[in-house]
Motif scaffolding. Sequence first.
Motif, PDB file in Angstrom:
ATOM      1  N   ASN A   1      -8.732  -4.930   0.707  1.00 51.33           N
ATOM      2  CA  ASN A   1      -9.681  -4.386  -0.264  1.00 51.33           C
ATOM      3  C   ASN A   1      -9.488  -2.911  -0.557  1.00 51.33           C
ATOM      4  O   ASN A   1      -9.910  -2.424  -1.608  1.00 51.33           O
ATOM      5  CB  ASN A   1     -11.112  -4.635   0.220  1.00 51.33           C
ATOM      6  CG  ASN A   1     -11.467  -6.104   0.228  1.00 51.33           C
ATOM      7  OD1 ASN A   1     -10.628  -6.948   0.539  1.00 51.33           O
ATOM      8  ND2 ASN A   1     -12.696  -6.430  -0.119  1.00 51.33           N
ATOM      9  N   ILE A   2      -8.863  -2.180   0.358  1.00 46.45           N
ATOM     10  CA  ILE A   2      -8.643  -0.757   0.112  1.00 46.45           C
ATOM     11  C   ILE A   2      -7.760  -0.572  -1.126  1.00 46.45           C
ATOM     12  O   ILE A   2      -7.905   0.399  -1.876  1.00 46.45           O
ATOM     13  CB  ILE A   2      -8.006  -0.070   1.346  1.00 46.45           C
ATOM     14  CG1 ILE A   2      -8.019   1.458   1.165  1.00 46.45           C
ATOM     15  CG2 ILE A   2      -6.598  -0.572   1.603  1.00 46.45           C
ATOM     16  CD1 ILE A   2      -9.381   2.067   1.134  1.00 46.45           C
ATOM     17  N   LYS A   3      -6.865  -1.525  -1.370  1.00 48.03           N
ATOM     18  CA  LYS A   3      -6.005  -1.451  -2.549  1.00 48.03           C
ATOM     19  C   LYS A   3      -6.816  -1.699  -3.825  1.00 48.03           C
ATOM     20  O   LYS A   3      -6.496  -1.153  -4.888  1.00 48.03           O
ATOM     21  CB  LYS A   3      -4.859  -2.451  -2.440  1.00 48.03           C
ATOM     22  CG  LYS A   3      -3.872  -2.113  -1.323  1.00 48.03           C
ATOM     23  CD  LYS A   3      -2.655  -3.014  -1.336  1.00 48.03           C
ATOM     24  CE  LYS A   3      -2.995  -4.419  -0.972  1.00 48.03           C
ATOM     25  NZ  LYS A   3      -1.791  -5.275  -0.792  1.00 48.03           N
TER      26      LYS A   3
ATOM     27  N   CYS B   1      -8.008  11.441   0.097  1.00 46.14           N
ATOM     28  CA  CYS B   1      -8.131   9.986  -0.028  1.00 46.14           C
ATOM     29  C   CYS B   1      -7.240   9.264   0.982  1.00 46.14           C
ATOM     30  O   CYS B   1      -7.646   8.264   1.582  1.00 46.14           O
ATOM     31  CB  CYS B   1      -7.769   9.557  -1.449  1.00 46.14           C
ATOM     32  SG  CYS B   1      -9.011   9.987  -2.686  1.00 46.14           S
TER      33      CYS B   1
ATOM     34  N   SER C   1     -13.621   5.928   4.330  1.00 39.35           N
ATOM     35  CA  SER C   1     -13.860   5.793   2.892  1.00 39.35           C
ATOM     36  C   SER C   1     -15.344   5.913   2.568  1.00 39.35           C
ATOM     37  O   SER C   1     -15.730   6.569   1.585  1.00 39.35           O
ATOM     38  CB  SER C   1     -13.329   4.437   2.402  1.00 39.35           C
ATOM     39  OG  SER C   1     -11.940   4.342   2.598  1.00 39.35           O
TER      40      SER C   1
ATOM     41  N   PRO D   1     -16.976   2.297  -2.601  1.00 37.44           N
ATOM     42  CA  PRO D   1     -16.634   1.872  -1.242  1.00 37.44           C
ATOM     43  C   PRO D   1     -17.180   0.495  -0.899  1.00 37.44           C
ATOM     44  O   PRO D   1     -16.695  -0.156   0.031  1.00 37.44           O
ATOM     45  CB  PRO D   1     -17.257   2.959  -0.364  1.00 37.44           C
ATOM     46  CG  PRO D   1     -18.374   3.524  -1.169  1.00 37.44           C
ATOM     47  CD  PRO D   1     -17.871   3.487  -2.585  1.00 37.44           C
TER      48      PRO D   1
ATOM     49  N   LEU E   1     -15.068  -2.632  -0.359  1.00 36.30           N
ATOM     50  CA  LEU E   1     -14.471  -2.976   0.935  1.00 36.30           C
ATOM     51  C   LEU E   1     -15.228  -4.091   1.640  1.00 36.30           C
ATOM     52  O   LEU E   1     -14.720  -4.689   2.588  1.00 36.30           O
ATOM     53  CB  LEU E   1     -14.428  -1.731   1.832  1.00 36.30           C
ATOM     54  CG  LEU E   1     -13.683  -0.513   1.260  1.00 36.30           C
ATOM     55  CD1 LEU E   1     -13.763   0.669   2.219  1.00 36.30           C
ATOM     56  CD2 LEU E   1     -12.226  -0.867   0.965  1.00 36.30           C
TER      57      LEU E   1
ATOM     58  N   ASP F   1      -8.383  -8.124   4.318  1.00 32.10           N
ATOM     59  CA  ASP F   1      -7.928  -6.816   4.792  1.00 32.10           C
ATOM     60  C   ASP F   1      -7.123  -6.039   3.748  1.00 32.10           C
ATOM     61  O   ASP F   1      -6.386  -5.112   4.084  1.00 32.10           O
ATOM     62  CB  ASP F   1      -7.071  -6.959   6.065  1.00 32.10           C
ATOM     63  CG  ASP F   1      -7.849  -7.519   7.239  1.00 32.10           C
ATOM     64  OD1 ASP F   1      -9.044  -7.200   7.348  1.00 32.10           O
ATOM     65  OD2 ASP F   1      -7.269  -8.296   8.023  1.00 32.10           O
TER      66      ASP F   1
ATOM     67  N   ILE G   1      -8.222   6.689   4.012  1.00 31.05           N
ATOM     68  CA  ILE G   1      -7.613   5.376   4.188  1.00 31.05           C
ATOM     69  C   ILE G   1      -7.109   5.207   5.615  1.00 31.05           C
ATOM     70  O   ILE G   1      -7.261   4.148   6.224  1.00 31.05           O
ATOM     71  CB  ILE G   1      -6.459   5.197   3.183  1.00 31.05           C
ATOM     72  CG1 ILE G   1      -7.021   5.117   1.759  1.00 31.05           C
ATOM     73  CG2 ILE G   1      -5.644   3.945   3.500  1.00 31.05           C
ATOM     74  CD1 ILE G   1      -5.963   5.159   0.685  1.00 31.05           C
TER      75      ILE G   1
ATOM     76  N   LEU H   1       0.829  -1.201   0.000  1.00 34.80           N
ATOM     77  CA  LEU H   1       0.000   0.000   0.000  1.00 34.80           C
ATOM     78  C   LEU H   1       0.866   1.255   0.000  1.00 34.80           C
ATOM     79  O   LEU H   1       0.588   2.217  -0.731  1.00 34.80           O
ATOM     80  CB  LEU H   1      -0.923  -0.004   1.231  1.00 34.80           C
ATOM     81  CG  LEU H   1      -1.926   1.160   1.338  1.00 34.80           C
ATOM     82  CD1 LEU H   1      -2.812   1.224   0.102  1.00 34.80           C
ATOM     83  CD2 LEU H   1      -2.776   1.010   2.593  1.00 34.80           C
TER      84      LEU H   1
ATOM     85  N   PRO I   1     -12.221   1.905   6.791  1.00 36.33           N
ATOM     86  CA  PRO I   1     -13.405   1.748   5.941  1.00 36.33           C
ATOM     87  C   PRO I   1     -14.477   2.803   6.205  1.00 36.33           C
ATOM     88  O   PRO I   1     -15.120   3.274   5.269  1.00 36.33           O
ATOM     89  CB  PRO I   1     -13.914   0.349   6.311  1.00 36.33           C
ATOM     90  CG  PRO I   1     -12.692  -0.379   6.756  1.00 36.33           C
ATOM     91  CD  PRO I   1     -11.853   0.648   7.463  1.00 36.33           C
TER      92      PRO I   1
ATOM     93  N   LEU J   1      -9.905  -0.694  -4.186  1.00 38.53           N
ATOM     94  CA  LEU J   1     -10.561   0.591  -4.411  1.00 38.53           C
ATOM     95  C   LEU J   1      -9.600   1.582  -5.066  1.00 38.53           C
ATOM     96  O   LEU J   1      -9.968   2.298  -6.002  1.00 38.53           O
ATOM     97  CB  LEU J   1     -11.083   1.144  -3.079  1.00 38.53           C
ATOM     98  CG  LEU J   1     -11.705   2.542  -3.094  1.00 38.53           C
ATOM     99  CD1 LEU J   1     -12.857   2.620  -4.080  1.00 38.53           C
ATOM    100  CD2 LEU J   1     -12.177   2.929  -1.693  1.00 38.53           C
TER     101      LEU J   1
END
Length: 316
Positions: A185-187, A61, A72, A171, A174, A183, A65, A10, A69, A189
Amino acid sequence: MVYSHIDHDLMLLLGGIFGILVIASVIGGILALRYSGERRNATIDNLNARIRSWWMICIICVLAIVVGPVGSVILFAMMSFFALREFITLTPIRGSDHKVLFWCFFVFIPVQYILVGMQWYGLFSVFIPVYVLLFLPVRTALVGDTTHFLERTAKIQWGMLITVFAISHAPALLMLDIPEYKDQNIKLLLFLMIVVQMSDVLQYVFGKLFGKRPIVPKLSPNKTVEGFVGGIFVSALLGMSLFWVTPFSPWEAGVMSLAITLMGFMGGLCMSAIKRDSGVKDFGGIIAGHGGMLDRIDSLCFAAPIFFHLTRYFYT
């Protein structure tokens, strides 16, 4: 819990984004100095305004992060609020619709994003396209104003579908439970946003450098065949190169990138049609150098639902 190698990936991704911004800022500063005073160039001024805006967008953003979540979800809820506001402003309605709009802005937007935050897929996926879709015409009819009833209702319904329902799929990434991708999923997005936004930029650049044949001259003369082909192709390659932050293989990342960039192009084309019909250049001016919120997320409106459902269907 987030593992160290995930943190490293990340950080590497964010470092690359901000590295590009630093390079762009330096180039923009050099060009501004070279073309200052009487030689001042409007295109360069616009470029630097866009770069400053991208700094602001990226910092926001990153803060979302850091918060997690919830941050976001709140960020995208705010984006939907401003986007719907711009859409409604540009597609005039009657004073009697204000009561209906109250429900849209202060009830339906919060509920939709609360459902996303709760990861309640069963209700999140039908709340607006079923329940809100049926509620809005009934609430409009109860006001008693029948002038352009169908037109007014359709505008509000379509605005809710595009600026709230469609965008909320970003979002919602996520909430996906992807095997061996816990863990992270933010990547996913970030992958969606980077590929879609870079596609917009690259189509513009290729169009300026090589564009000769407009795709739809009466709608958007700046969107050319050369810009479309070059931007989509390079964006697909970019997405393929970022496979390491996704659960996809390189070729799967390329196919996914192709799908979302094509949908993003269609979204931009449809939003351009609305602006052309209304006789304006931008939906608003909330973001310096970028126009309104909806000008920035028009591609994401069409890309996010497709990306979400392709990922959910094939990878969960």
